[in-house]
Structures are given as C-alpha cells and as structure tokens.
Design a protein around this motif. Structure first.
Motif, PDB file in Angstrom:
ATOM      1  N   ARG A   1      -3.763  10.350 -21.633  1.00 41.12           N
ATOM      2  CA  ARG A   1      -2.882   9.167 -21.872  1.00 41.12           C
ATOM      3  C   ARG A   1      -3.674   7.679 -21.732  1.00 41.12           C
ATOM      4  NH1 ARG A   1       3.364   9.972 -21.713  1.00 41.12           N
ATOM      5  NH2 ARG A   1       3.019   8.105 -22.699  1.00 41.12           N
ATOM      6  N   LEU A   2      -3.929   8.132 -20.295  1.00 45.21           N
ATOM      7  CA  LEU A   2      -4.380   6.663 -19.620  1.00 45.21           C
ATOM      8  C   LEU A   2      -6.016   7.187 -19.360  1.00 45.21           C
ATOM      9  CD1 LEU A   2      -3.406   7.122 -16.146  1.00 45.21           C
ATOM     10  CD2 LEU A   2      -2.621   5.522 -17.909  1.00 45.21           C
ATOM     11  N   GLU A   3      -7.045   7.801 -20.419  1.00 47.10           N
ATOM     12  CA  GLU A   3      -8.302   7.650 -20.706  1.00 47.10           C
ATOM     13  C   GLU A   3      -9.308   7.750 -20.008  1.00 47.10           C
ATOM     14  OE1 GLU A   3      -8.522   4.248 -23.457  1.00 47.10           O
ATOM     15  OE2 GLU A   3      -7.735   5.677 -25.135  1.00 47.10           O
ATOM     16  N   ILE A   4      -8.864   8.533 -18.690  1.00 45.08           N
ATOM     17  CA  ILE A   4      -9.814   8.505 -17.228  1.00 45.08           C
ATOM     18  C   ILE A   4     -10.432   9.272 -17.409  1.00 45.08           C
ATOM     19  CG2 ILE A   4      -9.712   8.956 -15.067  1.00 45.08           C
ATOM     20  CD1 ILE A   4      -6.449   7.848 -15.318  1.00 45.08           C
ATOM     21  N   ASN A   5     -11.313   9.132 -18.885  1.00 48.68           N
ATOM     22  CA  ASN A   5     -12.406   9.988 -18.938  1.00 48.68           C
ATOM     23  C   ASN A   5     -13.444   9.850 -18.165  1.00 48.68           C
ATOM     24  OD1 ASN A   5     -10.817   9.510 -21.254  1.00 48.68           O
ATOM     25  ND2 ASN A   5     -12.680   9.363 -23.031  1.00 48.68           N
ATOM     26  N   VAL A   6     -13.820   8.256 -17.546  1.00 49.70           N
ATOM     27  CA  VAL A   6     -15.114   8.899 -16.234  1.00 49.70           C
ATOM     28  C   VAL A   6     -14.700  10.059 -15.637  1.00 49.70           C
ATOM     29  CG1 VAL A   6     -13.870   7.037 -15.077  1.00 49.70           C
ATOM     30  CG2 VAL A   6     -15.387   6.829 -14.852  1.00 49.70           C
ATOM     31  N   ALA A   7     -13.645  10.636 -15.295  1.00 51.07           N
ATOM     32  CA  ALA A   7     -13.158  11.085 -13.984  1.00 51.07           C
ATOM     33  C   ALA A   7     -13.489  12.947 -15.185  1.00 51.07           C
ATOM     34  CB  ALA A   7     -12.160  11.440 -14.095  1.00 51.07           C
ATOM     35  N   PHE A   8     -13.821  12.996 -15.960  1.00 48.34           N
ATOM     36  CA  PHE A   8     -14.151  14.243 -16.776  1.00 48.34           C
ATOM     37  C   PHE A   8     -15.323  15.109 -15.850  1.00 48.34           C
ATOM     38  CE2 PHE A   8     -11.884  14.000 -20.973  1.00 48.34           C
ATOM     39  CZ  PHE A   8     -10.868  13.543 -20.966  1.00 48.34           C
ATOM     40  N   PRO A   9     -16.533  14.197 -15.266  1.00 48.83           N
ATOM     41  CA  PRO A   9     -18.022  15.609 -14.977  1.00 48.83           C
ATOM     42  C   PRO A   9     -16.443  16.035 -13.597  1.00 48.83           C
ATOM     43  CG  PRO A   9     -18.098  13.230 -15.591  1.00 48.83           C
ATOM     44  CD  PRO A   9     -17.036  12.750 -15.946  1.00 48.83           C
ATOM     45  N   PHE A  10     -16.058  15.139 -12.972  1.00 55.49           N
ATOM     46  CA  PHE A  10     -15.368  15.925 -11.247  1.00 55.49           C
ATOM     47  C   PHE A  10     -14.053  17.045 -11.948  1.00 55.49           C
ATOM     48  CE2 PHE A  10     -11.618  15.489  -8.674  1.00 55.49           C
ATOM     49  CZ  PHE A  10     -11.714  15.571  -7.587  1.00 55.49           C
ATOM     50  N   LEU A  11     -12.929  16.785 -12.967  1.00 51.00           N
ATOM     51  CA  LEU A  11     -12.431  16.992 -12.965  1.00 51.00           C
ATOM     52  C   LEU A  11     -12.500  18.649 -14.011  1.00 51.00           C
ATOM     53  CD1 LEU A  11      -9.852  14.652 -14.385  1.00 51.00           C
ATOM     54  CD2 LEU A  11     -10.395  15.836 -12.489  1.00 51.00           C
ATOM     55  N   MET A  12     -13.995  18.454 -14.454  1.00 52.86           N
ATOM     56  CA  MET A  12     -14.455  20.089 -15.081  1.00 52.86           C
ATOM     57  C   MET A  12     -14.778  20.759 -13.719  1.00 52.86           C
ATOM     58  SD  MET A  12     -16.904  19.018 -18.580  1.00 52.86           S
ATOM     59  CE  MET A  12     -17.903  18.057 -18.005  1.00 52.86           C
ATOM     60  N   LYS A  13     -15.219  20.576 -12.750  1.00 55.77           N
ATOM     61  CA  LYS A  13     -15.608  21.474 -12.046  1.00 55.77           C
ATOM     62  C   LYS A  13     -14.462  21.669 -11.101  1.00 55.77           C
ATOM     63  CE  LYS A  13     -18.936  22.296 -11.156  1.00 55.77           C
ATOM     64  NZ  LYS A  13     -19.920  23.872 -10.780  1.00 55.77           N
TER      65      LYS A  13
ATOM     66  N   THR B   1     -23.963  14.034 -16.201  1.00 53.90           N
ATOM     67  CA  THR B   1     -24.287  13.107 -15.342  1.00 53.90           C
ATOM     68  C   THR B   1     -23.711  13.515 -13.844  1.00 53.90           C
ATOM     69  OG1 THR B   1     -22.496  11.271 -17.270  1.00 53.90           O
ATOM     70  CG2 THR B   1     -22.228  11.225 -14.595  1.00 53.90           C
ATOM     71  N   LEU B   2     -22.630  14.979 -14.123  1.00 54.26           N
ATOM     72  CA  LEU B   2     -22.281  15.684 -13.444  1.00 54.26           C
ATOM     73  C   LEU B   2     -23.983  16.641 -12.394  1.00 54.26           C
ATOM     74  CD1 LEU B   2     -19.824  17.314 -11.722  1.00 54.26           C
ATOM     75  CD2 LEU B   2     -20.823  18.986 -13.530  1.00 54.26           C
ATOM     76  N   ARG B   3     -25.089  16.620 -13.483  1.00 57.14           N
ATOM     77  CA  ARG B   3     -26.445  17.367 -12.545  1.00 57.14           C
ATOM     78  C   ARG B   3     -27.188  16.109 -12.453  1.00 57.14           C
ATOM     79  NH1 ARG B   3     -23.703  20.716 -11.064  1.00 57.14           N
ATOM     80  NH2 ARG B   3     -23.017  22.441 -12.797  1.00 57.14           N
ATOM     81  N   ASN B   4     -27.082  14.784 -13.190  1.00 57.11           N
ATOM     82  CA  ASN B   4     -28.295  14.580 -12.811  1.00 57.11           C
ATOM     83  C   ASN B   4     -27.867  13.149 -11.567  1.00 57.11           C
ATOM     84  OD1 ASN B   4     -29.975  14.918 -14.709  1.00 57.11           O
ATOM     85  ND2 ASN B   4     -29.593  13.691 -16.143  1.00 57.11           N
ATOM     86  N   LYS B   5     -26.520  12.627 -11.195  1.00 55.56           N
ATOM     87  CA  LYS B   5     -25.929  11.269 -10.283  1.00 55.56           C
ATOM     88  C   LYS B   5     -26.153  10.790 -11.128  1.00 55.56           C
ATOM     89  CE  LYS B   5     -23.500  14.917  -7.889  1.00 55.56           C
ATOM     90  NZ  LYS B   5     -23.772  15.855  -8.953  1.00 55.56           N
ATOM     91  N   GLU B   6     -26.657  10.577 -12.798  1.00 63.81           N
ATOM     92  CA  GLU B   6     -26.877   8.755 -13.040  1.00 63.81           C
ATOM     93  C   GLU B   6     -25.889   9.349 -14.164  1.00 63.81           C
ATOM     94  OE1 GLU B   6     -31.012   6.258 -14.693  1.00 63.81           O
ATOM     95  OE2 GLU B   6     -30.517   8.383 -13.228  1.00 63.81           O
ATOM     96  N   ILE B   7     -25.677   8.268 -14.843  1.00 62.46           N
ATOM     97  CA  ILE B   7     -24.542   8.435 -16.147  1.00 62.46           C
ATOM     98  C   ILE B   7     -25.918   8.036 -16.914  1.00 62.46           C
ATOM     99  CG2 ILE B   7     -22.866   7.345 -17.465  1.00 62.46           C
ATOM    100  CD1 ILE B   7     -21.391   6.451 -14.496  1.00 62.46           C
ATOM    101  N   PRO B   8     -25.716   8.625 -18.040  1.00 61.13           N
ATOM    102  CA  PRO B   8     -26.753   8.000 -19.805  1.00 61.13           C
ATOM    103  C   PRO B   8     -25.851   6.824 -20.864  1.00 61.13           C
ATOM    104  CG  PRO B   8     -25.987  10.146 -19.450  1.00 61.13           C
ATOM    105  CD  PRO B   8     -25.220   9.848 -18.307  1.00 61.13           C
ATOM    106  N   ASN B   9     -26.931   6.221 -21.154  1.00 63.20           N
ATOM    107  CA  ASN B   9     -26.137   5.132 -21.935  1.00 63.20           C
ATOM    108  C   ASN B   9     -25.492   6.515 -23.107  1.00 63.20           C
ATOM    109  OD1 ASN B   9     -26.666   2.852 -20.087  1.00 63.20           O
ATOM    110  ND2 ASN B   9     -28.351   3.008 -21.069  1.00 63.20           N
TER     111      ASN B   9
ATOM    112  N   ASP C   1     -21.540  13.978 -20.093  1.00 65.07           N
ATOM    113  CA  ASP C   1     -20.418  14.338 -18.683  1.00 65.07           C
ATOM    114  C   ASP C   1     -21.119  15.035 -18.624  1.00 65.07           C
ATOM    115  OD1 ASP C   1     -18.506  12.159 -19.734  1.00 65.07           O
ATOM    116  OD2 ASP C   1     -16.642  13.732 -19.693  1.00 65.07           O
ATOM    117  N   TYR C   2     -22.001  16.181 -19.146  1.00 71.37           N
ATOM    118  CA  TYR C   2     -22.511  17.240 -18.293  1.00 71.37           C
ATOM    119  C   TYR C   2     -23.587  16.224 -17.712  1.00 71.37           C
ATOM    120  CZ  TYR C   2     -25.863  21.334 -17.523  1.00 71.37           C
ATOM    121  OH  TYR C   2     -26.482  22.261 -16.881  1.00 71.37           O
TER     122      TYR C   2
ATOM    123  N   GLU D   1     -23.972  27.463 -18.810  1.00 69.26           N
ATOM    124  CA  GLU D   1     -23.091  26.813 -18.622  1.00 69.26           C
ATOM    125  C   GLU D   1     -22.517  25.366 -18.580  1.00 69.26           C
ATOM    126  OE1 GLU D   1     -23.770  24.111 -13.597  1.00 69.26           O
ATOM    127  OE2 GLU D   1     -25.333  24.270 -15.051  1.00 69.26           O
ATOM    128  N   LEU D   2     -22.762  25.043 -19.845  1.00 66.38           N
ATOM    129  CA  LEU D   2     -22.213  24.215 -20.511  1.00 66.38           C
ATOM    130  C   LEU D   2     -21.493  24.894 -21.675  1.00 66.38           C
ATOM    131  CD1 LEU D   2     -25.602  22.521 -22.446  1.00 66.38           C
ATOM    132  CD2 LEU D   2     -23.275  21.424 -21.673  1.00 66.38           C
TER     133      LEU D   2
END
Length: 629
Positions: A269-281, A204-212, A201-202, A238-239
């Motif tokens: 509960r909804l497992e919106i993990n995909v939003a974690f990079p955004f929500l961390m900030k 993804t936030l920094r590179n603007k690309e989601i690694p496999n 997620d980190y 930062e990490l």
C-alpha cells in the motif's frame, strides 16, 4: 535477407502456407485503440479513389529453404504478428458478413462492406524474408521501427533469449522458465504484467546499479551477452526462483501466513517498490529456512519504519534507491536482523533513519489531511488498529476523515474560542493530526460546535464522539471544549503511539572516530585547519590532503560527467566556473577552456557546494572522505 513490396491480400492468399507464431512472441495484445486505428486506415483507403496503396509497415519472417512467400509450407513470424492477426480477423468478419449480413455488433456493415474490401486490397507492406543461416533475426528485429503497440522491455528480453534457439530449445526454455516468470511477475489485482519491473529489480540486485526503465533490455544484454542453452538455464533458474517471492510482494494475498501477509500488504500500500530487490532476497532466505518468521516480520516492519519516518520528515525518496540496492550486502547471517538495523541506523544526513524527537516534531506539524489518500489511510489505519483485536478498515468503508475543528466552522466556534485562538488554530492546526479523527458520520457532524458534535444523537443513531468505539475518538468523549491546548495534547498522545508503531531499533551503535572513512554527507564539519588523508569518488581514490583540492578534483569529474549542470546555471555561478581565467582570482582548469575558482570561501562552503551538486546528480553515496590522523 530479401525485402519486397507485397500486397497483404496476395501474402495471405498464398497456397499451402502456415504462419507459425513462436513462443518468444508476445500474446495478441492489441486493444480497441490499435484495432480501430487500423480499421480507420482501411476505410479511409477504401473511400479514397485517389489512394492507390496504403503502407502498413513490415512483416518479418524466418524460413530455411526459399526467400519468397510462394511455395513455403511454414513462415515463422518474428515481427508483424499483431497487424497480421488483426487483418486476418477482419477478413474473417468479412467472410461471416458475406454469409449472413446481420451482425449488428461489428463495425463492418452492409454499408461499408465493399469499402473495407477495397481498403484491404490497397494494403501493402515490406515482405522481409530471413534465412537463419545467413541473417541475424534478433539484430534485424531490434532495428525495425514498426507501427503498432510498442514492445515492452520484457518482450525484447524474451525475444533476445529465445529467438536464436532451435524450436525444441525454445519450447523447453519457454515452458520451464519464461512462462513461469511471466505468471509470477504479474499484478493479479490489475491483471497487469510486471516482468519488465521484475527484471529491472533483479538487475539492480546483481549490478548494484539501477537501470533506467527504458534501458532494462540493453542492460540485460550487456550483463548476459551470450545465450547458450546451459547459460540460459542458469540465469533463468535464479530469475524463476526470485519471481516466486516477487509474486508475493506484488500480490500479498498469495502469502498464506496472515501475519506476514499483513506486513506485505502495508508495504504494498505504501508502494515501497524500491525495496523489492532487497526484500526478494530476504524472502528467499526465509523460504530456505535461513531466518525464521519473527525475523522476516521484523525486517518487513523495519523497512516500513525507515521509509515512513523519512516520509514524515519529507526526506528525498531518491536516496532510498541506493540504500536498498546495497542493503542485502550488509546482511550478516549470524546476526541477521541486527546487521540490517545497524546498517540503517548508522546512516546520517539525507540517508538517515529519523530519530524520535525529529519524527515527533515533524509529525505534529505535518499537513496530514492533504497527504496522498493512500498514505493518509495507511497512517490512520495503523494508528487506530495498534494492538486492536478488532481491526478497523478505512479504505472502501463508510468511515471518513473528520476535522474536529471544522474547515468551515459555525460562527459559534469563534465566539467560544475568541478571535485570536480561533485564527491560530485555523492557520496552524487545521489539517494536523491533533485536529483530525475518523468518523462514520462526517456529513452529520459537519461544522457544528464541539459540544454538539460530541453528543449528537439524531433519531437515536448515536452520531456523536461519545458513542464512538474508535480509539481516535476515545479522548474526545471527556473534553469540555476544543481549542489550541486540546489539539496539542491530542497530537502528543497520538505521536507517542506513532513511535511505537514505527519503531526505531533499540540498539547501541559503536562510536565512530571522526577520522574513519565516511560519506561527505555524514562526515563532521571541516574546519579551515582540518586535513584530509584521502577521498574516494566514483570508485577512484583521490590523493587529496585539503578541502580545496578535494573541491577541484570532484568538480573536474562532475563537469566531465554532466557539463550542462554547470553551464549558465545558478550552480555553475556558485562554483565560479568561467571560460575566461582572467575573471577568476585563483583559477583552476576543469577541462579545456573551462576554469573553476578555487579560492571561493570556507571549507564548509566548499563542502556544501559539493553536496549540492552530488544531490542534483543523484550521487550522494559516491564520495567518501577520510580525515588525516
């Protein structure tokens, strides 16, 4: 580096030797599965007189003086810790059993004691001795394909960060940074590490690309190719900071504020993990007092509304990855919430924020009963508890979902409703929200006629709807029958509440000119006479003036990117791709020996084919077009 074949018993019997496990090594993580497999191999070798040796892989260690095990005072193990530790434990078990043969819990018994000893004596490994001055332990470590439990991406990153440092620096970096990150990036309810996911997620936030998932380590190395102590401290600071907020997203119980905790629990509960990079900030901004509590809660609620409305409509989840990956870049500090709302509201096509009408229509028709249980529970709890001062908890409670018109109705239902209405409800409304409710007496109510379910009071236990305190049952108390119209009326009433729970922002959006640069998914339909100014694809500006040229240029690049998507596939046939240009009316070369038909229908047809290919390649946001003035 020196490598020798060595017996494990000789290696462990070396005098005056200490095995040092550096801080960058993972913990002893072998489970019963790996331990049983090793013991099975040992017993098999001990039982088979024809087996002279059994290979168990390699053990790699670093020292700075000599290259053989004899005479060393310390060996720093960099690979093989799990096997070495397990074998040591087996020797300890043998020692204890030799002293007192009554250990009933052990798999090593009186009967197999000597077999285990013989098996251990046959174990051999490759003894790899490294010199820090002349060898690269990290590179050698990566190239090994040892048996045992596979290293996680986080294990590899930790080794990469720490292995090349001095012992003192290793201890400092590990204790002050990495150990804290490991503690924070953990699912405490499952006692499961999530460091690999956190770093993904980190990045993804920094590179603007989601690694496999399997490329997190490689991506980290590419992003941070050097690892001096000062650089490491900057990266890890930062990490470490973001891991505090990641911890609360994964473990809502660690958030002290009950209102914020409630919203994070919903997201969890909804497992919106995909939003974690955004929500961390966003969480970090709240922690730094850049935004207040109401703003944070509004953002958390907005994320739920956006994702859950999309779920109701069945819009593709893969579109969410890039939306949330770039969303924080749209934040304007002076109008924090509004800027996020606008960014989401301005999207259209598969990326859109569903509006009220389409949400209601899809919701009333959705098969709610067969939704994933966690999503169904979330939905019904939110509906029931809206503005409720005494919240009802469904998950883990005695309250279950109930069909008002039953799945297997009593024959009286058909008599009361008539065959036509009975069949219509069963075929169209059975599992929809209008026909579902909550009950603590589902087994009692069963398949009985509506009138009986309404007033049931067996042994004075008030099982019927008229005794229920739940909001979802409130309108069932006054009904005299349950048919098509009643289900539709109830669905409309619940849908009104849904729009209030998962609100869409009430903001005005600026009218965009048809000639503004837009995603091809959001752009107005291309008439056959409409001209383009230019397009931007994968960061490259394309000087194309018409849709046909756009079509050819985009597919040239897509074909080079992933040719297998088009060769011998239905999509390739739609494109008119061929190795023989004579088969085409207006061939245009893609790459050497491959051609595409450019005279292949209307501009809209070409747009549709481009969008189809972009969707399959998960490149929906990579093509922007601008119509000519």
């Amino acid at each position: 580096m020196k490598a020798n074949q060595t017996k494990i018993e000789k290696f462990l019997a070396t005098n005056e030797t200490t095995f040092a496990i550096p801080v960058y090594q993972r913990n002893y993580d072998w489970t019963l599965i790996q331990c049983k497999q090793l013991l099975h191999d040992i017993l098999e070798a001990g039982n088979n007189n024809e087996t002279k040796a059994h290979f168990i892989g390699s053990i790699v260690y670093v020292h700075d003086d000599v290259y053989t095990a004899s005479g060393l005072t310390e060996l720093t193990i960099i690979d093989g810790q799990q096997r070495l530790t397990t074998i040591t434990l087996i020797y300890i078990a043998l020692y204890r059993l030799a002293k007192q043969l009554d250990n009933q819990m052990s798999k090593i018994t009186r009967d197999n004691f000597e077999i285990v000893q013989r098996g251990l004596s046959k174990l051999i490994f490759v003894d790899i001795s490294l010199d820090r001055q002349n060898d690269n332990p990290q590179r050698i470590f990566e190239s090994l394909n040892s048996t045992g439990l596979e290293l996680s991406q986080a294990d590899l990153i930790r080794n990469y960060i720490l292995m090349g440092l001095s012992r003192n620096n290793q201890e400092e970096i590990y204790r002050n940074f990495w150990e804290v990150i490991e503690k924070n990036a953990k699912d405490e309810s499952l006692n499961k590490t999530r460091v690999s996911e956190f770093i993904r997620d980190y990045l993804t936030l920094r590179n603007k690309e989601i690694p496999n998932k399997g490329d997190v380590y490689v991506t980290f190395k590419k992003k941070y190719p050097t690892t001096t102590v000062d650089e490491l401290k900057k990266i890890l600071s930062e990490l470490k900071s973001l891991s505090l907020f990641y911890n609360k997203l994964v473990n809502p119980q660690n958030e002290d504020d009950k209102d914020i905790r409630q919203q994070i629990e919903y997201i969890n509960r909804l497992e919106i993990n995909v939003a974690f990079p955004f929500l961390m900030k966003v969480y970090e901004d709240y922690s730094n007092s850049l935004i207040d509590k109401p703003t944070l809660i509004s953002v958390l609620s907005l994320v739920q509304s956006f994702t859950f409305r999309r779920f109701i409509l069945g819009l593709p989840n893969n579109a969410l990855n890039k939306i949330f990956m770039n969303l924080y870049d749209k934040v304007e500090q002076e109008s924090y919430l509004l800027s996020i709302q606008k960014s989401l509201m301005q999207r259209s096509g598969v990326h859109r924020f569903p509006r009220n009408t389409e949400t209601v229509n899809a919701f009333k028709e959705k098969d709610v009963y067969n939704m994933k249980p966690k999503n169904r529970t979330y939905l019904l709890e939110r509906i029931e508890n809206y503005q409720n001062t005494e919240p009802v908890i469904i998950d883990g409670a005695d309250i279950t979902i109930e069909h008002i018109f039953p799945q297997n109705p009593d024959p009286k239902w058909k008599i009361e409703l008539g065959a036509e209405e009975y069949n219509f409800i069963k075929e169209n409304y059975l599992n929809t929200i209008g026909n579902l409710t909550l009950s603590g007496n589902n087994g009692k109510l069963g398949n009985k006629p509506f009138a009986e379910k309404q007033v049931m009071n067996i042994e004075g236990k008030e099982q019927g709807y008229q005794f229920s305190r739940l909001w979802l049952n409130r309108d069932l108390k006054e009904k005299t029958k349950w048919g098509k119209q009643e289900i539709e009326d109830r669905a409309n009433k619940i849908a009104d509440r849904v729009l209030k729970i998962w609100e869409i922002p009430d903001i005005k959006l600026e009218e965009q000119s048809i000639r503004d640069e837009k995603s091809i998914f959001d752009a107005e339909p291309p008439t056959n006479y409409r001209k383009l100014n230019y397009a931007t694809f994968l960061g490259e500006r394309l000087e194309v003036k018409d849709v046909t040229k756009l079509y050819v240029e985009v597919f040239k690049r897509l074909f080079q990117l992933q040719p297998e998507l088009f060769l011998g596939t239905p999509l390739g046939e739609k494109m008119g791709i061929s190795k023989t240009q004579e088969n085409l009316r207006a061939p245009e070369p893609l790459v050497e020996n491959y051609f595409i038909e450019k005279n292949i229908g209307s501009n809209q047809y070409k747009f549709d084919r481009i969008k189809e290919a972009l969707t399959q390649l998960d490149l929906e946001e990579e093509l922007m077009i601008k119509y000519a003035d």
